[in-house]
Design an enzyme around this catalytic site. Structure first.
Site, PDB file in Angstrom:
ATOM      1  N   ARG A   2     -48.239  -4.572  29.805  1.00  0.00           N
ATOM      2  CA  ARG A   2     -48.103  -5.764  30.648  1.00  0.00           C
ATOM      3  C   ARG A   2     -48.299  -5.458  32.135  1.00  0.00           C
ATOM      4  NH1 ARG A   2     -45.448  -9.866  27.808  1.00  0.00           N
ATOM      5  NH2 ARG A   2     -44.984 -10.887  29.762  1.00  0.00           N
ATOM      6  N   CYS A  25     -46.044  -7.650  34.213  1.00  0.00           N
ATOM      7  CA  CYS A  25     -44.725  -7.064  34.420  1.00  0.00           C
ATOM      8  C   CYS A  25     -43.954  -7.107  33.102  1.00  0.00           C
ATOM      9  CB  CYS A  25     -43.889  -7.753  35.481  1.00  0.00           C
ATOM     10  SG  CYS A  25     -44.607  -7.701  37.109  1.00  0.00           S
ATOM     11  N   LYS A  62     -52.208  -7.238  30.120  1.00  0.00           N
ATOM     12  CA  LYS A  62     -52.547  -7.924  28.881  1.00  0.00           C
ATOM     13  C   LYS A  62     -52.131  -9.386  28.910  1.00  0.00           C
ATOM     14  CE  LYS A  62     -53.221  -7.386  24.146  1.00  0.00           C
ATOM     15  NZ  LYS A  62     -54.675  -7.548  24.330  1.00  0.00           N
ATOM     16  N   HIS A  84     -84.783 -15.827  34.518  1.00  0.00           N
ATOM     17  CA  HIS A  84     -84.431 -16.595  35.724  1.00  0.00           C
ATOM     18  C   HIS A  84     -83.562 -15.785  36.676  1.00  0.00           C
ATOM     19  CE1 HIS A  84     -86.280 -20.054  33.916  1.00  0.00           C
ATOM     20  NE2 HIS A  84     -85.524 -19.917  32.843  1.00  0.00           N
ATOM     21  N   GLU A  96     -64.184  -3.987  31.440  1.00  0.00           N
ATOM     22  CA  GLU A  96     -62.721  -3.851  31.454  1.00  0.00           C
ATOM     23  C   GLU A  96     -62.271  -2.405  31.332  1.00  0.00           C
ATOM     24  OE1 GLU A  96     -60.545  -7.652  29.387  1.00  0.00           O
ATOM     25  OE2 GLU A  96     -61.768  -6.438  28.068  1.00  0.00           O
ATOM     26  N   GLU A  98     -68.834 -11.241  25.611  1.00  0.00           N
ATOM     27  CA  GLU A  98     -67.660 -10.457  25.215  1.00  0.00           C
ATOM     28  C   GLU A  98     -67.977  -8.959  25.227  1.00  0.00           C
ATOM     29  OE1 GLU A  98     -64.633 -10.916  25.040  1.00  0.00           O
ATOM     30  OE2 GLU A  98     -63.854  -9.367  23.718  1.00  0.00           O
ATOM     31  N   TRP A 145     -46.718  -5.064  37.582  1.00  0.00           N
ATOM     32  CA  TRP A 145     -48.110  -5.371  37.912  1.00  0.00           C
ATOM     33  C   TRP A 145     -48.018  -6.133  39.222  1.00  0.00           C
ATOM     34  CZ3 TRP A 145     -51.320  -9.588  38.764  1.00  0.00           C
ATOM     35  CH2 TRP A 145     -52.701  -9.366  38.615  1.00  0.00           C
ATOM     36  N   LYS A 194     -65.950  -6.291  27.537  1.00  0.00           N
ATOM     37  CA  LYS A 194     -65.269  -5.085  27.010  1.00  0.00           C
ATOM     38  C   LYS A 194     -65.653  -3.867  27.823  1.00  0.00           C
ATOM     39  CE  LYS A 194     -62.772  -6.389  25.244  1.00  0.00           C
ATOM     40  NZ  LYS A 194     -62.407  -7.686  25.043  1.00  0.00           N
ATOM     41  N   ASN A 226     -40.091 -11.036  36.566  1.00  0.00           N
ATOM     42  CA  ASN A 226     -41.500 -11.197  36.217  1.00  0.00           C
ATOM     43  C   ASN A 226     -41.883 -12.610  36.650  1.00  0.00           C
ATOM     44  OD1 ASN A 226     -43.997 -11.341  35.006  1.00  0.00           O
ATOM     45  ND2 ASN A 226     -43.221 -11.410  32.910  1.00  0.00           N
ATOM     46  N   GLY A 227     -42.979 -12.755  37.382  1.00  0.00           N
ATOM     47  CA  GLY A 227     -43.385 -14.083  37.841  1.00  0.00           C
ATOM     48  C   GLY A 227     -43.552 -14.089  39.347  1.00  0.00           C
TER      49      GLY A 227
HETATM   50  C1  G6P Z   1     -55.974 -11.013  30.248  1.00  0.00           C
HETATM   51  C2  G6P Z   1     -56.280  -9.959  29.200  1.00  0.00           C
HETATM   52  C3  G6P Z   1     -57.484 -10.391  28.379  1.00  0.00           C
HETATM   53  C4  G6P Z   1     -57.247 -11.760  27.773  1.00  0.00           C
HETATM   54  C5  G6P Z   1     -56.882 -12.804  28.841  1.00  0.00           C
HETATM   55  C6  G6P Z   1     -56.399 -14.096  28.210  1.00  0.00           C
HETATM   56  O1  G6P Z   1     -56.972 -11.029  31.201  1.00  0.00           O
HETATM   57  O2  G6P Z   1     -56.511  -8.709  29.811  1.00  0.00           O
HETATM   58  O3  G6P Z   1     -57.706  -9.465  27.338  1.00  0.00           O
HETATM   59  O4  G6P Z   1     -58.384 -12.182  27.088  1.00  0.00           O
HETATM   60  O5  G6P Z   1     -55.824 -12.313  29.658  1.00  0.00           O
HETATM   61  O6  G6P Z   1     -55.200 -13.829  27.532  1.00  0.00           O
HETATM   62  P1  G6P Z   1     -54.643 -14.647  26.315  1.00  0.00           P
HETATM   63  O7  G6P Z   1     -53.370 -13.937  25.944  1.00  0.00           O
HETATM   64  O8  G6P Z   1     -54.399 -16.049  26.810  1.00  0.00           O
HETATM   65  O9  G6P Z   1     -55.644 -14.618  25.225  1.00  0.00           O
END
Ligand code: G6P
Length: 612
Positions: free
Chosen positions: A27, A2, A607, A508, A492, A485, A73, A489, A99-100
């Site tokens: 956000r 948010c 994010k 396995h 996501e 990672e 969000w 990516k 927000n929260g």
């Molecule tokens: C969210 C984002 C990710 C990020 C994660 C941790 O899920 O979409 O890209 O890695 O949060 O966020 P931070 O700000 O703590 O690295």
């Protein structure tokens, strides 16, 4: 999670608010809304992205020099117009953005319903705004006092801004657990979830602390008090960002811009910290804790998402180079599993945003047990940066694309510096070898530049496999976290199911999935246990899987077996994760674009995750 933006002053509020929402859209982006005060409060909300709200406002009368706006969000209630913010009190005289999560909202709601309040939405926010109104009316107090009393009854996290018809010159803002920044202009104030909507108007900001309430009246000095009514002296900071860092700069998406920024961001992460001539490595924010780390029983790294993957690379680095035992934990698990932590432990929290709720909670837990807490954060002044005893900023610059790219490589760069520094202090590596490692790290940005120019084949692979349902990513040693990672990516931003695995573990389980439709991405540089990875590639080929391999320039062995090879320059093993991540970021990007996905704002993600 948010985005909040608010303005009070002498300019038209709505252009500032809409632009601010666009900057905060990363956000959350399932609905958006705005309230403008001009005599009465006018509120407009739409489902979907901020551009929907912008279109909707074209023929509306929205003049006014005070307003609040929100991009959502969803946590409570589905993303629709009714649940979108701002929310009103029953009398319609108070409008609030939040927000929260208010955890005890159900109990509070029941009490308000019993007192005759009716609710339009399913949100916890509407409960809060009515609670404030109820207190103001029944206890006959001013609005800021009503806010203070209400927040005293609330359990949970919040960043809120309130606009009221009865106080047309004032905004009230408060935070606990969710970030809020106040921008101080000439006789005007801005409030936002982070500094991105503010930076083009003023560089003077105050980061509100937990349980603080700010009363912002245009043309007057602002006042900050705690919810226990103690007055605070605000600390005004200067923003270091500039506007160009928040624009796309000719790229189609922020994600691509950020991928291409990596030679610079990695260099910035090392700036002033690495001297390739003397071999000196120093991390200013950690110097005071170096002895503590050396004496530590173990280092515990806590993080979420991509930052957790960086933490895994950190484990390999610190154990390999500095010979200190490291454990890496998901912050969300660590905080609830009653972990054994002592004063001899050093905890390193990694976070791009510095606001992730689970990471913050894990920090508080470790702190309460007496551990030393260090942070590796990107956002200066963020909650995690402030909650830790010391630490290092990654200096990658603002990262807007929801999928993390340059922040990841910057985190790994800082962890590399830390591992080298600890090795230097402990003398775990002979001097000449240490100098080789330091000099190779110094050359890394050039090599990243080189990797970025290698384009054609990645696009070809993306075209060929954009419609598959599954991808597997495999790597060993330092490259196991890279596989995780790479898979993250892809899922996501393209919504293709992808799994990362240690290459040897494939037999396995995941090997059962392999057939002629399954692309398997191997991170297979000619280093470490290369031959063993080659055997794993053979195992995939024997089952007709499609092999896409990241290899060292000049490799001949894998080239003969793999369907596609993407070359990266020769480097030290400990630096491969940074170089190998880049083609994987680009592969995910191109596949997502070809599938018509919104790369910068993937569905359901945000994010900055400020809720559990
Ligand atoms: C969210 C984002 C990710 C990020 C994660 C941790 O899920 O979409 O890209 O890695 O949060 O966020 P931070 O700000 O703590 O690295």
């Amino acid at each position: 999670m948010c985005g909040i933006v608010a303005y009070i002053g002498y300019k038209q509020a709505h252009p500032i608010l809409i632009k601010g929402l666009q900057r905060l859209e990363y956000r959350g982006y399932d609905s958006a809304g705005i309230s403008i005060l001009n005599g009465g409060i006018k509120t407009y909300k739409t489902v979907g992205k901020v551009e929907e709200l912008e279109k909707y406002l074209v023929d509306k009368y929205i003049d006014g020099e005070a307003g609040i706006a929100h991009t959502r969000w969803a946590t409570h209630g589905e993303p629709n117009k009714v649940n979108a913010h701002p929310h009103f009190s029953q009398s319609k005289s108070i409008s609030l953005i939040h927000n929260g999560i208010i955890e005890n909202y159900a109990v509070l709601k029941e009490e308000l319903v019993a007192r005759g309040y009716e609710f339009e939405s399913d949100t916890d926010t509407e409960v809060l705004v009515n609670l404030i109104e109820d207190i103001r009316i029944n206890e006959k107090v001013l609005l800021d006092e009503a806010v203070r009393i209400a927040l005293g009854q609330v359990v949970g996290a919040y960043a809120i801004v309130i606009l009221s018809e009865d106080h047309p010159n004032t905004l009230i803002a408060a935070r606990k657990g969710s970030p809020l920044v106040i921008g101080i202009g000439e006789n005007e104030y801005y409030v936002a979830s982070d500094a991105t909507p503010i930076v083009e108007y003023t560089k003077n900001v105050v980061y509100l602390e937990d349980e603080e309430i700010a009363v912002l009246t245009r043309g007057q000095r602002f006042k900050i008090t705690t919810i226990k009514n103690q007055e605070k002296t605000p600390y005004v900071q200067q923003l270091e960002w500039n506007l160009s860092e928040l624009e796309k700069g000719g790229y189609e998406h922020f994600m691509m811009k950020e991928i291409y920024e990596q030679p610079r961001s990695i260099r910035d992460s090392m700036r002033g910290r690495l001297n390739p001539v003397t071999g000196n490595v120093s991390l200013g924010g950690i110097i005071d804790y170096e002895q503590k780390i050396l004496a530590a029983k173990r280092i515990i790294i806590i993080a979420c998402g991509t930052s957790w993957h960086a933490g895994l690379v950190g484990e390999y680095l610190i154990e390999d180079i500095a010979r200190i035992s490291v454990e890496v934990e998901y912050a969300s698990e660590f905080r609830y599993r009653n972990p054994i932590i002592s004063e001899e432990d050093v905890v390193i929290a990694i976070s791009q945003s510095g606001e992730t709720a689970d990471t913050l909670a894990a920090i508080e837990l470790a702190k309460s047990k007496g551990a030393t807490i260090l942070g590796i954060c990107n956002v200066v002044g963020s909650s995690i940066a402030r909650a830790t005893h010391g630490g290092s900023y990654t200096h990658a610059g603002p990262e807007i694309g929801v999928a993390s790219t340059k922040a990841f490589t910057a985190q790994v760069t800082v962890l590399t510096l830390l591992a080298l520094r600890l090795a230097q202090l402990k003398g775990t590596i002979p001097k000449t070898r240490f100098m080789q490692l330091v000099q190779e790290l110094d050359r890394l940005p050039e090599k990243v530049e080189h990797v970025l120019h290698n384009n054609g084949l990645i696009e070809e692979i993306a075209k060929k496999y954009k419609d598959v349902n599954n991808f597997l990513y495999l790597g060993r040693g330092y490259n196991f976290p890279v596989a995780l990672e790479g898979a993250l990516k892809l899922k996501e931003i393209s919504y293709i199911h992808a799994e990362g695995y240690p290459a040897a573990e494939m037999k396995h389980g995941p090997i059962a999935l392999i057939d002629e439709n399954m692309p398997v991405v191997f991170i297979a540089p000619n280093l470490g246990i290369y031959e063993k990875v080659v055997s794993n590639i053979q195992e995939v080929k024997a089952r007709k899987g499609i092999v896409i391999a990241i290899v060292t320039e000049g490799d001949t062995t894998v080239k003969k077996i793999a369907d596609y090879v993407i070359e990266i320059p020769k480097t030290e093993e400990y630096l491969v994760p940074i170089l190998a991540s880049i083609p994987l970021q680009k592969l995910a990007y191109h596949i997502a674009v070809l599938r018509g996905c919104n790369v910068d704002m993937p569905r359901n993600l945000a994010k900055s995750v400020t809720v559990e």
